[in-house]
Design a protein around this motif. Structure first.
Motif, PDB file in Angstrom:
ATOM      1  N   LEU A 117      -2.269 -11.105  -6.395  1.00  0.00           N
ATOM      2  CA  LEU A 117      -2.060 -11.833  -5.144  1.00  0.00           C
ATOM      3  C   LEU A 117      -2.296 -13.321  -5.340  1.00  0.00           C
ATOM      4  O   LEU A 117      -3.367 -13.743  -5.789  1.00  0.00           O
ATOM      5  CB  LEU A 117      -2.986 -11.302  -4.045  1.00  0.00           C
TER       6      LEU A 117
ATOM      7  N   LEU B 243      -1.220 -11.092   6.118  1.00  0.00           N
ATOM      8  CA  LEU B 243      -1.316  -9.637   6.022  1.00  0.00           C
ATOM      9  C   LEU B 243      -2.788  -9.237   5.909  1.00  0.00           C
ATOM     10  O   LEU B 243      -3.524  -9.805   5.102  1.00  0.00           O
ATOM     11  CB  LEU B 243      -0.582  -9.110   4.789  1.00  0.00           C
TER      12      LEU B 243
ATOM     13  N   TRP C 117       0.910  -0.444   3.426  1.00  0.00           N
ATOM     14  CA  TRP C 117       2.106  -0.586   2.586  1.00  0.00           C
ATOM     15  C   TRP C 117       3.258  -1.166   3.397  1.00  0.00           C
ATOM     16  O   TRP C 117       3.990  -2.042   2.910  1.00  0.00           O
ATOM     17  CB  TRP C 117       2.510   0.764   2.004  1.00  0.00           C
TER      18      TRP C 117
ATOM     19  N   VAL D 131      -3.245 -13.051   2.200  1.00  0.00           N
ATOM     20  CA  VAL D 131      -3.443 -11.595   2.249  1.00  0.00           C
ATOM     21  C   VAL D 131      -4.937 -11.304   2.181  1.00  0.00           C
ATOM     22  O   VAL D 131      -5.642 -11.811   1.306  1.00  0.00           O
ATOM     23  CB  VAL D 131      -2.728 -10.884   1.085  1.00  0.00           C
TER      24      VAL D 131
ATOM     25  N   LEU E 265      -4.651  -5.785   5.009  1.00  0.00           N
ATOM     26  CA  LEU E 265      -4.340  -4.468   4.474  1.00  0.00           C
ATOM     27  C   LEU E 265      -5.627  -3.648   4.386  1.00  0.00           C
ATOM     28  O   LEU E 265      -6.544  -3.992   3.628  1.00  0.00           O
ATOM     29  CB  LEU E 265      -3.695  -4.595   3.095  1.00  0.00           C
TER      30      LEU E 265
ATOM     31  N   LEU F 232       4.178  -8.030  -5.658  1.00  0.00           N
ATOM     32  CA  LEU F 232       2.890  -8.496  -5.131  1.00  0.00           C
ATOM     33  C   LEU F 232       2.723 -10.001  -5.368  1.00  0.00           C
ATOM     34  O   LEU F 232       2.215 -10.714  -4.492  1.00  0.00           O
ATOM     35  CB  LEU F 232       1.752  -7.718  -5.791  1.00  0.00           C
TER      36      LEU F 232
ATOM     37  N   ALA G 277       2.759  -4.882   3.677  1.00  0.00           N
ATOM     38  CA  ALA G 277       2.999  -5.576   2.404  1.00  0.00           C
ATOM     39  C   ALA G 277       4.479  -5.546   2.032  1.00  0.00           C
ATOM     40  O   ALA G 277       5.029  -6.552   1.552  1.00  0.00           O
ATOM     41  CB  ALA G 277       2.157  -4.935   1.297  1.00  0.00           C
TER      42      ALA G 277
ATOM     43  N   LEU H  38       4.359 -12.403  -2.732  1.00  0.00           N
ATOM     44  CA  LEU H  38       3.837 -12.573  -1.374  1.00  0.00           C
ATOM     45  C   LEU H  38       3.353 -14.008  -1.182  1.00  0.00           C
ATOM     46  O   LEU H  38       2.406 -14.446  -1.840  1.00  0.00           O
ATOM     47  CB  LEU H  38       2.712 -11.578  -1.117  1.00  0.00           C
TER      48      LEU H  38
ATOM     49  N   ALA I  47      -7.191  -8.031   1.667  1.00  0.00           N
ATOM     50  CA  ALA I  47      -7.164  -6.619   1.293  1.00  0.00           C
ATOM     51  C   ALA I  47      -8.581  -6.066   1.342  1.00  0.00           C
ATOM     52  O   ALA I  47      -9.453  -6.512   0.594  1.00  0.00           O
ATOM     53  CB  ALA I  47      -6.570  -6.442  -0.104  1.00  0.00           C
TER      54      ALA I  47
ATOM     55  N   THR J 173       0.198   0.559  -2.732  1.00  0.00           N
ATOM     56  CA  THR J 173       0.345  -0.894  -2.732  1.00  0.00           C
ATOM     57  C   THR J 173      -0.235  -1.486  -4.004  1.00  0.00           C
ATOM     58  O   THR J 173       0.446  -2.213  -4.730  1.00  0.00           O
ATOM     59  CB  THR J 173      -0.350  -1.494  -1.499  1.00  0.00           C
TER      60      THR J 173
END
Length: 302
Positions: free
Chosen positions: A257, A149, A133, A233, A151, A226, A136, A229, A235, A157
């Motif tokens: 995303l 990022l 978190w 990313v 995650l 979100l 992000a 961003l 995740a 998140t």
């Protein structure tokens, strides 16, 4: 405002935690400690030198955790690029909070000031649990320095914290909780893995009892945040996580995303970083190499 900042509960508690901390730091690869002044206190960072001059990765630990929690991850990560770990401000560690952290903007600001103080024009952020978190949230508020990022089963998140986790969490920090119950809750969070002999778990247990956290719980990120961003990313959601509904979290990540790669690791628990250090390092290294390229990442789902 000393009553509104995180601090050790007594000098004895500070000494107890420091003994655990130093013992847990000892097996880590060699590093250079740096204390970075920010508007909210001094942040302790450690520079671990990798075999390349690529954009470094900065690692953010979870609640009641600090740099030693990355023990199993550092060795597989370092061949790929330099790594920096920070002890999050307002959590038990070697960072020292001196001003209140009142919400998401302050959380992003102390991290941005830390990155600036380390003279890092760009950095890849990797965070686990609340550290995810934190990464992000930083990406929402500060776009320029975050190259990407990663995650790792981030809480608050993509999905709310599960009710069972909310009910169990006081056992980790309330005074007077029997040691056996605290260990039972930690094993539950770790997917049933035995944690009694793990030095990282002992350090988290010490932090939960020796240190008083005095900052708000993170606010779950909104769809608009979100979608805002701009950086790539990755995740990695833990299918056996007890902290949230991982399937629901993965679906929301896919839907929000803009440059996201979302993977549901079915056999992973919330302790994903300790369970799959080599796999995470290999996956993150590919992701970081792609993110360093000038072209945009296309959204993908595995």
């Amino acid at each position: 405002m000393p009553g509104r900042v995180g601090a050790f509960k007594s000098e004895a508690a500070r000494a107890h935690f420091r003994t655990r901390y130093e013992a847990t730091m000892a097996p880590l690869p060699p590093s250079e400690p740096v204390d970075v002044p920010t508007s909210f206190g001094t942040v302790r960072a450690y520079r671990f030198t990798g075999g390349t001059d690529k954009t470094p990765a900065l690692l953010l630990s979870g609640r009641n955790a600090s740099t030693p929690m990355w023990h199993t991850n550092l060795v597989p990560l370092l061949p790929h690029r330099p790594v920096i770990c920070v002890d999050p401000l307002g959590e038990p560690g070697m960072s020292v909070q001196t001003a209140p952290i009142t919400g998401p903007h302050d959380e992003a600001r102390w991290l941005d000031e830390t990155i600036a103080g380390l003279a890092l024009p760009r950095v890849h952020l990797m965070g686990v649990s609340i550290g995810g978190w934190t990464a992000a949230n930083y990406g929402v508020h500060h776009h320029d320095r975050a190259a990407s990022l990663v995650l790792l089963d981030p809480v608050l998140t993509f999905a709310p914290i599960a009710a069972k986790a909310v009910l169990a969490s006081p056992a980790l920090f309330l005074p007077g909780v029997p040691t056996a119950l605290r260990r039972r809750v930690m094993r539950w969070i770790a997917g049933g893995a035995e944690v009694d002999d793990a030095p990282e778990a002992a350090l988290i247990a010490a932090g939960s009892t020796d240190y008083a956290i005095r900052k708000p719980m993170p606010k779950r990120l909104t769809d608009n945040q979100l979608r805002s961003l701009r950086m790539p990313v990755l995740a990695l959601m833990a299918g056996r996580s007890v902290m949230h509904d991982a399937t629901r979290a993965a679906e929301r990540a896919r839907n929000t995303l803009a440059s996201g790669q979302v993977e549901l690791w079915a056999d992973a628990s919330h302790a994903i970083n300790g369970e799959y250090p080599e796999r995470i390092a290999a996956r993150a290294a590919r992701f970081w190499d792609d993110a360093d390229q000038p072209c945009d990442l296309a959204t993908s789902v595995e």
